[in-house]
Design a protein around this motif. Structure first.
Motif, mmCIF file in Angstrom:
data_model
loop_
_atom_site.group_PDB
_atom_site.id
_atom_site.type_symbol
_atom_site.label_atom_id
_atom_site.label_comp_id
_atom_site.label_asym_id
_atom_site.label_seq_id
_atom_site.Cartn_x
_atom_site.Cartn_y
_atom_site.Cartn_z
ATOM 1 N N ILE A 438 0.680 -1.142 0.129
ATOM 2 C CA ILE A 438 0.064 0.008 -0.041
ATOM 3 C C ILE A 438 0.778 1.274 -0.088
ATOM 4 O O ILE A 438 0.598 2.298 -0.626
ATOM 5 C CB ILE A 438 -0.916 0.227 1.130
ATOM 6 N N ARG A 439 2.049 1.122 0.716
ATOM 7 C CA ARG A 439 3.022 2.446 0.772
ATOM 8 C C ARG A 439 3.287 2.639 -0.869
ATOM 9 O O ARG A 439 3.627 3.817 -0.944
ATOM 10 C CB ARG A 439 4.201 2.173 1.778
ATOM 11 N N ASP A 440 3.799 1.341 -1.501
ATOM 12 C CA ASP A 440 4.197 1.462 -2.654
ATOM 13 C C ASP A 440 3.246 1.979 -3.660
ATOM 14 O O ASP A 440 3.570 3.107 -4.548
ATOM 15 C CB ASP A 440 4.676 -0.008 -3.364
ATOM 16 N N ALA A 441 2.047 1.394 -3.571
ATOM 17 C CA ALA A 441 0.932 2.244 -4.328
ATOM 18 C C ALA A 441 0.463 3.416 -4.082
ATOM 19 O O ALA A 441 0.573 4.353 -5.099
ATOM 20 C CB ALA A 441 -0.252 1.258 -3.901
ATOM 21 N N THR A 471 -9.706 -4.157 -2.098
ATOM 22 C CA THR A 471 -10.019 -4.404 -0.578
ATOM 23 C C THR A 471 -8.951 -3.857 0.285
ATOM 24 O O THR A 471 -9.208 -3.267 1.454
ATOM 25 C CB THR A 471 -10.488 -5.849 -0.462
ATOM 26 N N LEU A 472 -7.893 -4.149 -0.047
ATOM 27 C CA LEU A 472 -6.406 -3.866 0.991
ATOM 28 C C LEU A 472 -6.716 -2.341 1.029
ATOM 29 O O LEU A 472 -6.332 -1.821 2.371
ATOM 30 C CB LEU A 472 -5.361 -4.578 0.583
ATOM 31 N N PHE A 473 -6.630 -1.824 -0.086
ATOM 32 C CA PHE A 473 -6.254 -0.180 -0.213
ATOM 33 C C PHE A 473 -7.479 0.523 0.825
ATOM 34 O O PHE A 473 -7.186 1.472 1.435
ATOM 35 C CB PHE A 473 -6.499 0.269 -1.267
ATOM 36 N N LYS A 474 -8.881 0.015 0.812
ATOM 37 C CA LYS A 474 -9.750 0.489 1.570
ATOM 38 C C LYS A 474 -9.344 0.446 2.971
ATOM 39 O O LYS A 474 -9.588 1.101 3.813
ATOM 40 C CB LYS A 474 -11.096 0.079 1.093
ATOM 41 N N PHE A 481 -10.172 3.402 -3.832
ATOM 42 C CA PHE A 481 -9.239 4.246 -4.817
ATOM 43 C C PHE A 481 -9.548 5.329 -5.428
ATOM 44 O O PHE A 481 -8.934 6.271 -5.453
ATOM 45 C CB PHE A 481 -8.979 2.949 -5.760
ATOM 46 N N LEU A 482 -10.727 5.649 -5.967
ATOM 47 C CA LEU A 482 -11.185 6.660 -6.753
ATOM 48 C C LEU A 482 -11.432 7.971 -5.556
ATOM 49 O O LEU A 482 -10.930 9.047 -6.001
ATOM 50 C CB LEU A 482 -12.572 6.343 -7.387
#
Length: 539
Positions: A438-441, A471-474, A481-482
Motif C-alpha cells: 500500500i505504501r508503494d501504491a 479491498t486492501l487499499f480501503k 481508490f477513486l
C-alpha cells in the motif's frame, strides 16, 4: 636547589650569602651552621642538595661532617673552603667525593663556577633519570602487553595457543616475558555480576568496580605465589597462580575473604554480586588451559547457588543427564508448532516446561548451558525473518547475556521476557510487511496523479489483482481508490489556483483532468466553490 652554609665565623657565612646571586642560579639558602654538629643536624632535617663548609669547625670538623653526611645521603654535593692549603686536607676531601676545594679568601667567580657546575650536573642527572624511568616504564608496559597477550591466547584456546608441549618453561618465560617457576599452576576466574535493571549510565560504574576488584584480587593473591599474572578479560578477572606447594589453602581463604570485601562494596554499588571459579591445580604449565576451562565450568555451576560464591571445579557437579533427555525431539517439535501458529502464550508455556524439567539438575552448569543453547537454537529456527531479512534472534547476544545472568530462575525469566519482546517486534514487522504494498501504491499515485491512472494499472504495478488490491487499499487508507485519487488531485488543484496564474483549463490538465466541465463540477462538489470562485476568495 637547596644550599646549607657551614663556617665557624659568622662573617664568612654572611660573605658567602651576599657573594653570589642565588636567585639567578635558582638556588635557595636553607640555613647556616657555625659548628659541625649543628651542620650535620641541619643536613638530616633540611636535606640540602649543596653544603658549603669550612674545614676547621668545632665538634665535627669539615671532613668529619662530610663523612657523616655522605652516610645519610651519598648524593649530597660538598664545596670545601679553607684557609689552609695543605695537600693532605685537599686529598682527604677529594677522597670523600667533594665537588670542589676553594681557598680563602673566596673569589666570587670561583664560587659561581663551582655552583654552576654542580647545578648543570644535577640537572643532567635528573634528565637522565627521567629518561631512564620513562624507558623502563615503556619496556615494562611492553612486557605487560606481551603477558596479557599470552593470557588472551591461552584463554581463547585457539591454534595460536602459546602452551606447546615442545616448549620448555625457560623458553615460555623468554618469549612471553613471564617469570614462571617449576611448581604448580592454578587458574582462577572472578566474575562480577551487575543487575540487569541497571541503566545505561551504569557502564562507568561497572568499569570502576571491575578495576577495583582486579586490584583487590592482586593484593590478596600475589604474596602467596611465586608468580602471579592477571588481566581483565571480557567481563571477568582471570588469574594464573604459580606456586611452590600444591596445596593452596591460603589462596582459597583469601578468595573467600574477597567475597566479603566485595559485599562491602554493596553499600556504594548495591547491584553487584560475585562468583569465583577455581580450576584444578596442575603440576605443569601445560595444564593452565585445562585449569582455565575448569574455572569456567565452576562458574557455570553458579545456577545452583543463591549467594555470592567461591566454587572449586569438581566432577561431582555432573548430573549424568544429557541435553537430549531434558529437551527431547517431541518438546522441540511442540515449540516449533506453536511458533508456526504464532502462539506466543503456548510457546512460553513450553519454555516453562523445559525449565521445570531441567530445574532438579541446575547444579550441573554444563548441562544447563547446553539445554539453554538448544532452546535458543530451536526458538531461532522457529522465528521467521521479515521480508527485509532482519534477524530478530541473535544467538551471540544470547550467549553474551547468559554470562551476565545470576541464577537459574533469572535465566528462564529473561528468556521468556526477551522472547515476548522479539515476538512483538516480529508481529509488527509482519504488519509492516503487509502495509508495504500500500505504501508503494500510494507513492506511485503521488508520482502519477496528473496522468491517466486507474485501479488496474496501480494493481499491476504492485503485483496484486485488482479486486484484492481494492479491498486492501480501503482497509489501510479508509478510502476507496477513486476517492483517494480525487482527493489528491483536488488538493493539488487548490495549490495551483492559489500559487500560479494558470487558467482553469491549465489547472485541470495539470492535475489529470482533460474535461474542463467535469473538473469544474467535481471541484465544486468537493469544495463548495467553483474554481474561479475559489481563486478569487483565497488567492
Amino acid at each position: 636547589m637547596k644550599v646549607l652554609i657551614a663556617d665557624d665565623e659568622i662573617k664568612v657565612c654572611r660573605l658567602i650569602q651576599h657573594l653570589v646571586d642565588w636567585d639567578a642560579l635558582e638556588m635557595d639558602i636553607v640555613g647556616f651552621a657555625n659548628d659541625g654538629k649543628t651542620a650535620y643536624e641541619s643536613i638530616c632535617e633540611k636535606k640540602p642538595d649543596i653544603v658549603i663548609t669550612d674545614i676547621r669547625m668545632p665538634v665535627y670538623d669539615g671532613l668529619e661532617l662530610i663523612r657523616r653526611a655522605k652516610e645519610v645521603n651519598p648524593e649530597i654535593n660538598f664545596i670545601v673552603i679553607s684557609g689552609y692549603s695543605q695537600f693532605e686536607y685537599a686529598q682527604q676531601a677529594i677522597k670523600y667525593g667533594v665537588k670542589d676545594y676553594l681557598l680563602k679568601p673566596l673569589k666570587k667567580r670561583e664560587l659561581e663556577n663551582s655552583l654552576t657546575e654542580i647545578k648543570e650536573s644535577h640537572e643532567s642527572l635528573i634528565k637522565s633519570t627521567r629518561i631512564r624511568n620513562e624507558m623502563e616504564s615503556i619496556i615494562e608496559a611492553s612486557r605487560e602487553h606481551i603477558r596479557e597477550n599470552f593470557l588472551m591466547k591461552t584463554l581463547q584456546n585457539s591454534a595460536t595457543n602459546p602452551l606447546k608441549a615442545d616448549m620448555s618453561l625457560e623458553q615460555l618465560n623468554e618469549q612471553y616475558g613471564c617469570k614462571f617457576h617449576k611448581g604448580f599452576f592454578t587458574a582462577v576466574r572472578v566474575r562480577p555480576f551487575f543487575s540487569k535493571n541497571s541503566d545505561k549510565s551504569a557502564g562507568d560504574s561497572e568499569e570502576f568496580v571491575m578495576n577495583k576488584i582486579h586490584q583487590m584480587v592482586k593484593e590478596k593473591l600475589e604474596i602467596y605465589c611465586e608468580t602471579y599474572m592477571s588481566t581483565v578479560y571480557q567481563d571477568e578477572i582471570v588469574c594464573i597462580l604459580n606456586t611452590v606447594d600444591k596445596e593452596i589453602e591460603p589462596v582459597r581463604k583469601k578468595l573467600k575473604h574477597l567475597i566479603v570485601n566485595v559485599s562491602n562494596l554493596k553499600t556504594v554499588f548495591p547491584d553487584i554480586r560475585i562468583r569465583i571459579g577455581q580450576g584444578n591445580t596442575h603440576s605443569s604449565y601445560m595444564g593452565i588451559t585445562d585449569s582455565f576451562r575448569e574455572g569456567e565450568l565452576a562458574i557455570m555451576n553458579r545456577m545452583g547457588e543463591n549467594e555470592d560464591t567461591y566454587i572449586c571445579y569438581s566432577e561431582d557437579s555432573k548430573s549424568g543427564k544429557t541435553k537430549e533427555e531434558i529437551f527431547d525431539s517431541g518438546l522441540r517439535n511442540e515449540i516449533l508448532t506453536y511458533q508456526e501458529r504464532m502462539d506466543i502464550e503456548g510457546t512460553l508455556r513450553l519454555v516453562d516446561k523445559v525449565g521445570e524439567k531441567l530445574k532438579p539438575f541446575k547444579y550441573d552448569g554444563k548441562l544447563v548451558y547446553e539445554v539453554f543453547g538448544e532452546l535458543v537454537e530451536t526458538l531461532r529456527f522457529g522465528m521467521k525473518y521479515s521480508r527485509e531479512g532482519r534477524n530478530l534472534f541473535l544467538i551471540e547476544d544470547y550467549k553474551k547475556q547468559y554470562r551476565r545472568i545470576w541464577d537459574y530462575d533469572e535465566l528462564f525469566q529473561w528468556i521468556k521476557s526477551d522472547l515476548s519482546r522479539v515476538h512483538q517486534v516480529y508481529m509488527k514487522n509482519i504488519q509492516d510487511e503487509e502495509s508495504k504494498p500500500i505504501r508503494d501504491a500510494k507513492k506511485y499515485i503521488h508520482d502519477n496523479f496528473n496522468k491517466h491512472i486507474s485501479l488496474e494499472n496501480v494493481s499491476e504495478y504492485i503485483g496484486f489483482n485488482a479486486a484484492y488490491f481494492s479491498t486492501l487499499f480501503k482497509k489501510e487508507t479508509g478510502k476507496n481508490f477513486l476517492e483517494y485519487v480525487t482527493e489528491l488531485r483536488i488538493q493539488n488543484a487548490k495549490n495551483y489556483l492559489i500559487q500560479t496564474n494558470y487558467d482553469i483549463a491549465e489547472v485541470a490538465s495539470a492535475v489529470g483532468y482533460n474535461d474542463l466541465k467535469y473538473f469544474s463540477k467535481l471541484f465544486k462538489k468537493t469544495t463548495g466553490l467553483n474554481p474561479s470562485e475559489f481563486r478569487k476568495l483565497y488567492s
